[in-house]
Design a protein around this motif. Structure first.
Motif, PDB file in Angstrom:
ATOM      1  N   VAL A   6     -23.515  49.995 -14.749  1.00  0.00           N
ATOM      2  CA  VAL A   6     -24.404  48.987 -14.193  1.00  0.00           C
ATOM      3  C   VAL A   6     -24.581  47.922 -15.260  1.00  0.00           C
ATOM      4  CG1 VAL A   6     -26.764  48.538 -13.405  1.00  0.00           C
ATOM      5  CG2 VAL A   6     -25.588  50.658 -12.730  1.00  0.00           C
ATOM      6  N   ALA A   7     -24.507  46.656 -14.865  1.00  0.00           N
ATOM      7  CA  ALA A   7     -24.652  45.563 -15.822  1.00  0.00           C
ATOM      8  C   ALA A   7     -25.926  45.736 -16.634  1.00  0.00           C
ATOM      9  CB  ALA A   7     -24.673  44.225 -15.086  1.00  0.00           C
ATOM     10  N   GLY A   8     -25.807  45.673 -17.945  1.00  0.00           N
ATOM     11  CA  GLY A   8     -26.959  45.797 -18.831  1.00  0.00           C
ATOM     12  C   GLY A   8     -27.321  47.219 -19.198  1.00  0.00           C
ATOM     13  N   ARG A   9     -26.532  48.213 -18.766  1.00  0.00           N
ATOM     14  CA  ARG A   9     -26.818  49.612 -19.075  1.00  0.00           C
ATOM     15  C   ARG A   9     -25.585  50.273 -19.695  1.00  0.00           C
ATOM     16  NH1 ARG A   9     -29.758  51.830 -13.526  1.00  0.00           N
ATOM     17  NH2 ARG A   9     -31.093  50.007 -13.161  1.00  0.00           N
ATOM     18  N   LEU A  10     -25.800  51.460 -20.289  1.00  0.00           N
ATOM     19  CA  LEU A  10     -24.679  52.238 -20.806  1.00  0.00           C
ATOM     20  C   LEU A  10     -23.833  52.737 -19.645  1.00  0.00           C
ATOM     21  CD1 LEU A  10     -26.553  54.379 -23.476  1.00  0.00           C
ATOM     22  CD2 LEU A  10     -25.018  52.451 -23.914  1.00  0.00           C
ATOM     23  N   PHE A  11     -22.529  52.921 -19.877  1.00  0.00           N
ATOM     24  CA  PHE A  11     -21.690  53.383 -18.775  1.00  0.00           C
ATOM     25  C   PHE A  11     -21.945  54.865 -18.512  1.00  0.00           C
ATOM     26  CE2 PHE A  11     -18.275  55.961 -20.523  1.00  0.00           C
ATOM     27  CZ  PHE A  11     -18.176  55.560 -21.839  1.00  0.00           C
ATOM     28  N   GLN A  12     -21.706  55.269 -17.263  1.00  0.00           N
ATOM     29  CA  GLN A  12     -21.977  56.627 -16.822  1.00  0.00           C
ATOM     30  C   GLN A  12     -20.679  57.369 -16.526  1.00  0.00           C
ATOM     31  OE1 GLN A  12     -25.405  54.905 -13.926  1.00  0.00           O
ATOM     32  NE2 GLN A  12     -24.955  57.063 -13.583  1.00  0.00           N
ATOM     33  N   THR A  13     -20.640  58.648 -16.928  1.00  0.00           N
ATOM     34  CA  THR A  13     -19.541  59.534 -16.540  1.00  0.00           C
ATOM     35  C   THR A  13     -20.100  60.822 -15.930  1.00  0.00           C
ATOM     36  OG1 THR A  13     -19.487  60.461 -18.784  1.00  0.00           O
ATOM     37  CG2 THR A  13     -17.945  58.664 -18.299  1.00  0.00           C
ATOM     38  N   ASN A  14     -21.412  60.829 -15.630  1.00  0.00           N
ATOM     39  CA  ASN A  14     -22.086  62.018 -15.104  1.00  0.00           C
ATOM     40  C   ASN A  14     -21.887  62.144 -13.591  1.00  0.00           C
ATOM     41  OD1 ASN A  14     -23.617  59.676 -14.805  1.00  0.00           O
ATOM     42  ND2 ASN A  14     -25.563  60.776 -14.783  1.00  0.00           N
ATOM     43  N   LEU A  15     -20.651  62.311 -13.205  1.00  0.00           N
ATOM     44  CA  LEU A  15     -20.277  62.399 -11.798  1.00  0.00           C
ATOM     45  C   LEU A  15     -20.713  63.746 -11.228  1.00  0.00           C
ATOM     46  CD1 LEU A  15     -18.624  60.448  -9.967  1.00  0.00           C
ATOM     47  CD2 LEU A  15     -16.622  61.827 -10.497  1.00  0.00           C
ATOM     48  N   GLN A  16     -21.300  63.730 -10.021  1.00  0.00           N
ATOM     49  CA  GLN A  16     -21.671  64.968  -9.327  1.00  0.00           C
ATOM     50  C   GLN A  16     -20.603  65.249  -8.275  1.00  0.00           C
ATOM     51  OE1 GLN A  16     -25.725  65.008  -7.840  1.00  0.00           O
ATOM     52  NE2 GLN A  16     -26.286  63.402  -9.295  1.00  0.00           N
ATOM     53  N   GLN A  17     -19.887  66.356  -8.435  1.00  0.00           N
ATOM     54  CA  GLN A  17     -18.822  66.703  -7.499  1.00  0.00           C
ATOM     55  C   GLN A  17     -19.423  67.264  -6.215  1.00  0.00           C
ATOM     56  OE1 GLN A  17     -15.774  66.066  -8.946  1.00  0.00           O
ATOM     57  NE2 GLN A  17     -14.737  66.302  -6.980  1.00  0.00           N
ATOM     58  N   VAL A  18     -19.057  66.688  -5.064  1.00  0.00           N
ATOM     59  CA  VAL A  18     -19.504  67.190  -3.769  1.00  0.00           C
ATOM     60  C   VAL A  18     -18.496  68.199  -3.239  1.00  0.00           C
ATOM     61  CG1 VAL A  18     -20.079  66.555  -1.395  1.00  0.00           C
ATOM     62  CG2 VAL A  18     -20.721  65.040  -3.271  1.00  0.00           C
ATOM     63  N   ASP A  19     -17.220  67.829  -3.276  1.00  0.00           N
ATOM     64  CA  ASP A  19     -16.118  68.732  -2.936  1.00  0.00           C
ATOM     65  C   ASP A  19     -14.876  68.204  -3.644  1.00  0.00           C
ATOM     66  OD1 ASP A  19     -15.026  66.657  -1.321  1.00  0.00           O
ATOM     67  OD2 ASP A  19     -16.163  67.338   0.415  1.00  0.00           O
ATOM     68  N   GLU A  20     -13.700  68.653  -3.248  1.00  0.00           N
ATOM     69  CA  GLU A  20     -12.482  68.274  -3.972  1.00  0.00           C
ATOM     70  C   GLU A  20     -12.173  66.789  -3.910  1.00  0.00           C
ATOM     71  OE1 GLU A  20      -9.158  70.572  -2.722  1.00  0.00           O
ATOM     72  OE2 GLU A  20      -9.866  72.425  -3.658  1.00  0.00           O
ATOM     73  N   THR A  21     -12.650  66.112  -2.869  1.00  0.00           N
ATOM     74  CA  THR A  21     -12.284  64.701  -2.703  1.00  0.00           C
ATOM     75  C   THR A  21     -13.482  63.753  -2.677  1.00  0.00           C
ATOM     76  OG1 THR A  21     -12.251  64.985  -0.292  1.00  0.00           O
ATOM     77  CG2 THR A  21     -10.154  65.253  -1.471  1.00  0.00           C
ATOM     78  N   HIS A  22     -14.698  64.263  -2.929  1.00  0.00           N
ATOM     79  CA  HIS A  22     -15.892  63.421  -2.863  1.00  0.00           C
ATOM     80  C   HIS A  22     -16.809  63.685  -4.061  1.00  0.00           C
ATOM     81  CE1 HIS A  22     -14.506  63.718   1.337  1.00  0.00           C
ATOM     82  NE2 HIS A  22     -14.869  62.452   1.388  1.00  0.00           N
ATOM     83  N   ALA A  23     -17.375  62.616  -4.588  1.00  0.00           N
ATOM     84  CA  ALA A  23     -18.267  62.728  -5.737  1.00  0.00           C
ATOM     85  C   ALA A  23     -19.307  61.614  -5.677  1.00  0.00           C
ATOM     86  CB  ALA A  23     -17.471  62.653  -7.035  1.00  0.00           C
ATOM     87  N   LEU A  24     -20.380  61.783  -6.452  1.00  0.00           N
ATOM     88  CA  LEU A  24     -21.487  60.828  -6.448  1.00  0.00           C
ATOM     89  C   LEU A  24     -21.944  60.510  -7.863  1.00  0.00           C
ATOM     90  CD1 LEU A  24     -23.784  62.440  -3.710  1.00  0.00           C
ATOM     91  CD2 LEU A  24     -22.631  60.243  -3.493  1.00  0.00           C
TER      92      LEU A  24
END
Length: 202
Positions: A6-24
Motif C-alpha cells: 500500500v502506498a506509504g506503507r511497508l510491503f506485505q508478504t503475509n498472505l493467507q492461503q484459502v486453498d491451492e488457488t486462492h489467497a488473501l
C-alpha cells in the motif's frame, strides 16, 4: 509467491492461503488507502497458461475485480479510493470471515485483497468485461460541458500561473499576449490530439 504494498506503507508478504488457488491479504486502515501494488515475488512463476485475478473486498460490499497478474505482467498498481462498484459475489473466498466488520468509513476497517490463480483463458473474458465497465463508468469531459469547462479553465490558470510566479493572490499583471499564446497552443493541441491531454495533466 505474491506480495503487496500500500502506498506509504511497508510491503506485505503475509498472505493467507484459502486453498491451492486462492489467497488473501488483509489491508488494515482501509479507508486511508488510495493505491495498492500487487506483484510476484519472483521466487515461483505461474505454470504455463496460468495467471491470477486480483479482487478487492470492502466489508459488506462483496468482491470487486481490480485486474490481473501473469508472468508477462508480474506487477500492477490499482487505485482503490472511490472506485468500488456494485457488490459482486466471489464464492472462492466465502469461507473467510469478511462480513463481520463495521463497513463505515472508519480508519479501523480492514479490507481484503483476494488473489485467484486461474487459466489465462478464464482470465481474459473477465479483463474484457472489466475494461468495458471501466470505459462506460468513466465520465468523459466531452459529454459533460461543466466538467470540460473546469478542465479548460484549470489548464489556462496553470499556464498563466507560470508567468505570474504562481502565487495565490499575486497581483502581477499578465499580458494579453500570454493569453493569446495559450489560446493558440491550446486550440492547436485540441485539433491534433483531442481533449485527452486534459485528463492526463491532472
Amino acid at each position: 509467491m505474491f506480495g503487496c504494498c500500500v502506498a506509504g506503507r511497508l510491503f506485505q508478504t503475509n498472505l493467507q492461503q484459502v486453498d491451492e488457488t486462492h489467497a488473501l491479504f488483509e489491508l488494515p486502515d482501509a479507508s486511508t488507502i488510495n493505491h495498492v501494488c500487487v506483484f510476484l515475488l519472483g521466487t515461483t512463476p505461474f505454470p504455463d497458461g496460468y495467471g491470477a485475478t486480483v479482487h478487492f473486498h470492502w466489508p459488506g460490499k462483496g468482491f470487486q475485480l481490480l485486474g490481473m497478474l501473469s508472468n508477462e505482467k508480474p506487477s500492477a498498481i490499482f487505485r482503490l479510493r472511490g472506485t468500488f462498484s456494485s457488490s459482486t459475489s466471489y464464492s472462492a473466498f466465502d469461507s473467510m470471515d469478511t462480513s463481520t466488520q463495521d463497513s463505515s468509513m472508519s480508519p479501523s476497517v480492514t479490507a481484503m485483497l483476494g488473489i485467484s490463480i486461474e487459466t489465462l483463458q478464464q482470465i481474459q473474458p473477465q479483463m474484457d468485461a472489466l475494461q468495458s465497465v471501466t470505459t462506460v463508468a468513466k465520465p468523459s469531459p466531452a459529454s459533460n460541458p461543466i466538467l470540460l469547462a473546469e478542465k479548460i479553465v484549470r489548464h489556462l490558470f496553470n499556464y498563466v500561473a507560470g508567468f505570474s510566479g504562481g502565487l495565490p493572490g499575486s497581483k502581477t499583471s499578465v499580458s494579453m499576449s500570454v493569453i493569446a499564446k495559450w489560446y493558440e497552443n491550446f486550440t492547436t493541441k485540441i485539433k491534433t490530439t483531442g481533449i485527452g491531454f486534459l485528463e492526463r495533466e491532472e
